[in-house]
Enzyme design. Structure first.
Site, PDB file in Angstrom:
ATOM      1  N   ARG A  30       0.770  -1.246   0.000  1.00 34.03           N
ATOM      2  CA  ARG A  30       0.000   0.000   0.000  1.00 34.03           C
ATOM      3  C   ARG A  30       0.799   1.294   0.000  1.00 34.03           C
ATOM      4  NH1 ARG A  30      -4.198  -0.785   4.690  1.00 34.03           N
ATOM      5  NH2 ARG A  30      -2.443  -2.048   5.413  1.00 34.03           N
ATOM      6  N   ASP A  76      -0.344 -14.128   0.619  1.00 28.44           N
ATOM      7  CA  ASP A  76      -0.449 -13.906   2.065  1.00 28.44           C
ATOM      8  C   ASP A  76      -0.314 -15.239   2.779  1.00 28.44           C
ATOM      9  OD1 ASP A  76      -1.109 -11.703   4.071  1.00 28.44           O
ATOM     10  OD2 ASP A  76      -2.466 -13.289   4.689  1.00 28.44           O
ATOM     11  N   TYR A 155      -3.924 -17.504  13.709  1.00 27.05           N
ATOM     12  CA  TYR A 155      -5.037 -16.864  12.993  1.00 27.05           C
ATOM     13  C   TYR A 155      -6.211 -17.837  12.819  1.00 27.05           C
ATOM     14  CZ  TYR A 155      -1.957 -12.927  11.866  1.00 27.05           C
ATOM     15  OH  TYR A 155      -1.135 -11.848  11.955  1.00 27.05           O
TER      16      TYR A 155
HETATM   17  C1  LIG Z   1      -0.165  -6.334   1.045  1.00 27.27           C
HETATM   18  C2  LIG Z   1      -0.752  -7.292   2.035  1.00 27.27           C
HETATM   19  C3  LIG Z   1      -0.261  -8.628   2.266  1.00 27.27           C
HETATM   20  N1  LIG Z   1      -1.082  -9.202   3.222  1.00 27.27           N
HETATM   21  C4  LIG Z   1      -2.050  -8.284   3.616  1.00 27.27           C
HETATM   22  C5  LIG Z   1      -1.861  -7.087   2.886  1.00 27.27           C
HETATM   23  C6  LIG Z   1      -2.721  -5.843   2.970  1.00 27.27           C
HETATM   24  C7  LIG Z   1      -3.936  -6.057   2.139  1.00 27.27           C
HETATM   25  C8  LIG Z   1      -4.378  -4.876   1.365  1.00 27.27           C
HETATM   26  O1  LIG Z   1      -3.787  -4.490   0.351  1.00 27.27           O
HETATM   27  O2  LIG Z   1      -5.423  -4.323   1.787  1.00 27.27           O
HETATM   28  C9  LIG Z   1      -3.139  -8.571   4.591  1.00 27.27           C
HETATM   29  C10 LIG Z   1      -2.679  -9.069   5.910  1.00 27.27           C
HETATM   30  N2  LIG Z   1      -2.236 -10.347   6.155  1.00 27.27           N
HETATM   31  C11 LIG Z   1      -1.808 -10.471   7.449  1.00 27.27           C
HETATM   32  C12 LIG Z   1      -1.973  -9.210   8.076  1.00 27.27           C
HETATM   33  C13 LIG Z   1      -1.593  -8.883   9.528  1.00 27.27           C
HETATM   34  C14 LIG Z   1      -2.758  -9.014  10.430  1.00 27.27           C
HETATM   35  C15 LIG Z   1      -2.403  -8.733  11.886  1.00 27.27           C
HETATM   36  O3  LIG Z   1      -2.222  -7.567  12.232  1.00 27.27           O
HETATM   37  O4  LIG Z   1      -2.320  -9.686  12.666  1.00 27.27           O
HETATM   38  C16 LIG Z   1      -2.547  -8.337   7.131  1.00 27.27           C
HETATM   39  C17 LIG Z   1      -2.947  -6.915   7.315  1.00 27.27           C
HETATM   40  C18 LIG Z   1      -1.199 -11.689   8.011  1.00 27.27           C
HETATM   41  C19 LIG Z   1       0.219 -11.822   7.581  1.00 27.27           C
HETATM   42  N3  LIG Z   1       0.684 -11.850   6.272  1.00 27.27           N
HETATM   43  C20 LIG Z   1       2.049 -12.006   6.253  1.00 27.27           C
HETATM   44  C21 LIG Z   1       2.485 -12.140   7.597  1.00 27.27           C
HETATM   45  C22 LIG Z   1       3.903 -12.456   8.010  1.00 27.27           C
HETATM   46  C23 LIG Z   1       4.778 -11.245   8.061  1.00 27.27           C
HETATM   47  C24 LIG Z   1       4.412 -10.196   9.098  1.00 27.27           C
HETATM   48  O5  LIG Z   1       4.490 -10.485  10.312  1.00 27.27           O
HETATM   49  O6  LIG Z   1       4.047  -9.091   8.684  1.00 27.27           O
HETATM   50  C25 LIG Z   1       1.360 -11.997   8.425  1.00 27.27           C
HETATM   51  C26 LIG Z   1       1.335 -12.047   9.950  1.00 27.27           C
HETATM   52  C27 LIG Z   1       2.970 -12.141   5.097  1.00 27.27           C
HETATM   53  C28 LIG Z   1       2.726 -11.388   3.869  1.00 27.27           C
HETATM   54  N4  LIG Z   1       1.620 -10.640   3.519  1.00 27.27           N
HETATM   55  C29 LIG Z   1       1.800 -10.124   2.262  1.00 27.27           C
HETATM   56  C30 LIG Z   1       3.034 -10.598   1.765  1.00 27.27           C
HETATM   57  C31 LIG Z   1       3.575 -10.425   0.336  1.00 27.27           C
HETATM   58  C32 LIG Z   1       4.051  -9.088  -0.050  1.00 27.27           C
HETATM   59  C33 LIG Z   1       5.423  -8.627   0.300  1.00 27.27           C
HETATM   60  O7  LIG Z   1       6.034  -9.041   1.290  1.00 27.27           O
HETATM   61  O8  LIG Z   1       5.888  -7.756  -0.441  1.00 27.27           O
HETATM   62  C34 LIG Z   1       3.639 -11.361   2.779  1.00 27.27           C
HETATM   63  C35 LIG Z   1       4.988 -12.022   2.749  1.00 27.27           C
HETATM   64  C36 LIG Z   1       0.849  -9.270   1.536  1.00 27.27           C
END
Ligand SMILES: Cc1c2[nH]c(c1CCC(=O)O)Cc1[nH]c(c(CCC(=O)O)c1C)Cc1[nH]c(c(CCC(=O)O)c1C)Cc1[nH]c(c(CCC(=O)O)c1C)C2
Length: 347
Positions: A30, A76, A155
């Site tokens: 984003r 994700d 989750y």
């Molecule tokens: C861009 C994005 C992702 N996931 C989410 C979003 C936001 C969605 C949107 O555009 O509205 C929702 C999305 N998915 C998740 C969350 C976190 C939720 C929370 O707060 O617990 C959100 C907002 C769960 C998630 N998802 C991920 C993790 C592990 C890493 C970390 O700790 O941040 C976790 C915990 C991994 C993840 N997630 C993503 C990637 C690939 C992109 C990159 O790295 O460039 C990867 C590797 C992509």
């Protein structure tokens, strides 16, 4: 392009390169205007993750701006439970929401046998990104990924993020047989999922264990180190040489034990980890990755530069991949990422 000419793969395989290769967790997303535009076209987040043309495009966007050494598949960690049939949606401003699994009936309702068919578009994205890299960024490597079983289970049991996963952690203590069954299902599913990504063209694989640091030491060994080691052993049987990165976030000093016992070749450090402590306590042959504070990139200026330089100084001479200590956050100004890339490239 051979491994030998891709700096990220060399560093992940234990070579100390200087300046170090870099990529950034959540580098697609984003904070980039071109992502927001494409996201609006795709509709919801799951539609974007399962649209190979758009997901491949989003994966490549940050490399066009900043020339990272690695591209990470745009997907994700929750696409695995989704592929196993758990209800999932992403609510605007709320993050992921799942239909929580709290008992044996909930677990039995999953359909892991459907996983392979449901991940087909994600594998198609992997193949398209590899083609895109060959054309546009032949020295960059493609990283596939999954969540670790414990973090994904958090989750799946809780149904949402945003807290401390009390239900999941309680189930691990109160009903270890049920929680263990869920973890074993996830170990098997994760092995299949990661091997399928490797077969489709992923050149390195990362396991995100974002929440294992919430566990007590004994629970950390049982629910993070042991399942991760089971995954590593199963992957190594089929792909002995593919680089594997583990990220046990908030593990503190247990990072050293994780590095010694899981079998991953690279450990990623979170923001709070002192890179000098990690250099002294993680075995020399293991590559380190990390760990700039994402908020330093939002702030920019002298603090960004000083923080990045102190990490570089601590890691000099060691197999190292520069990265953040957690994902890039949406308010990050894109020009601050460009400034960071310049600092790293100078070394
Ligand atoms: C861009 C994005 C992702 N996931 C989410 C979003 C936001 C969605 C949107 O555009 O509205 C929702 C999305 N998915 C998740 C969350 C976190 C939720 C929370 O707060 O617990 C959100 C907002 C769960 C998630 N998802 C991920 C993790 C592990 C890493 C970390 O700790 O941040 C976790 C915990 C991994 C993840 N997630 C993503 C990637 C690939 C992109 C990159 O790295 O460039 C990867 C590797 C992509």
């Amino acid at each position: 392009m051979e491994n030998a000419s891709k700096p990220l793969l060399r560093a992940l395989s234990g070579e100390a390169l200087w300046p170090p290769p870099f990529w950034l967790m959540r580098q697609a997303g984003r904070y980039l205007p071109e992502y927001r535009e494409l996201r609006a076209q795709a509709g919801d987040f799951i539609s974007l993750c399962t649209n190979p043309a758009l997901a491949a495009e989003v994966t490549l966007q940050p490399l066009r701006r900043y020339g990272m050494d690695g591209a990470i598949l745009f997907s994700d960690i929750l696409m695995l439970p989704w592929a196993m049939g758990q209800g999932l949606r992403y609510a605007e401003g709320e993050g992921p929401l799942l239909d929580p699994i709290r008992d044996a009936e909930g677990l039995a309702a999953l359909r892991p046998q459907e996983m392979r068919a449901r991940i087909a578009p994600i594998l198609e994205t992997v193949a398209r990104v590899r083609e895109g890299l060959a054309q546009e960024a032949p020295k960059a490597a493609l990283i596939g990924f999954a969540g670790s079983p414990f973090t994904v289970a958090c989750y799946m049991v809780e149904g949402r993020g945003g807290g401390e996963f009390a239900h999941a952690r309680r189930m691990a203590h109160a009903d270890p047989a049920l929680f263990g069954k869920l973890i074993r299902l996830l170990v098997d599913g994760t092995v299949d999922y990661l091997l399928a990504q490797a077969e489709a063209g992923a050149e390195a694989l990362m396991l995100f264990d974002s929440w294992s640091g919430l566990l007590s030491p004994s629970q950390f060994r049982r629910w993070s180190i042991e399942p991760t080691n089971a995954i590593v052993r199963a992957i190594r049987k089929v792909r002995p040489d593919i680089p594997l990165i583990g990220f046990p976030r908030l593990a503190g000093p247990l990072l050293a034990e994780y590095a010694q016992r899981t079998g991953v070749g690279t450990v990623a450090m979170d923001t709070g980890m002192d890179p000098r402590w990690a250099a002294a306590n993680v075995p020399e042959g293991i590559t380190l990755q990390g760990n700039l504070d994402p908020q330093a990139v939002v702030a920019g200026g002298p603090s960004l530069e000083a923080e990045a330089r102190s990490i570089l100084a601590a890691m000099r001479g060691r197999p190292f991949v520069f990265n953040l200590g957690h994902g890039i956050v949406p308010p990050t100004p894109p020009e601050h990422v460009a400034a960071l890339a310049r600092i790293i490239r100078i070394g």
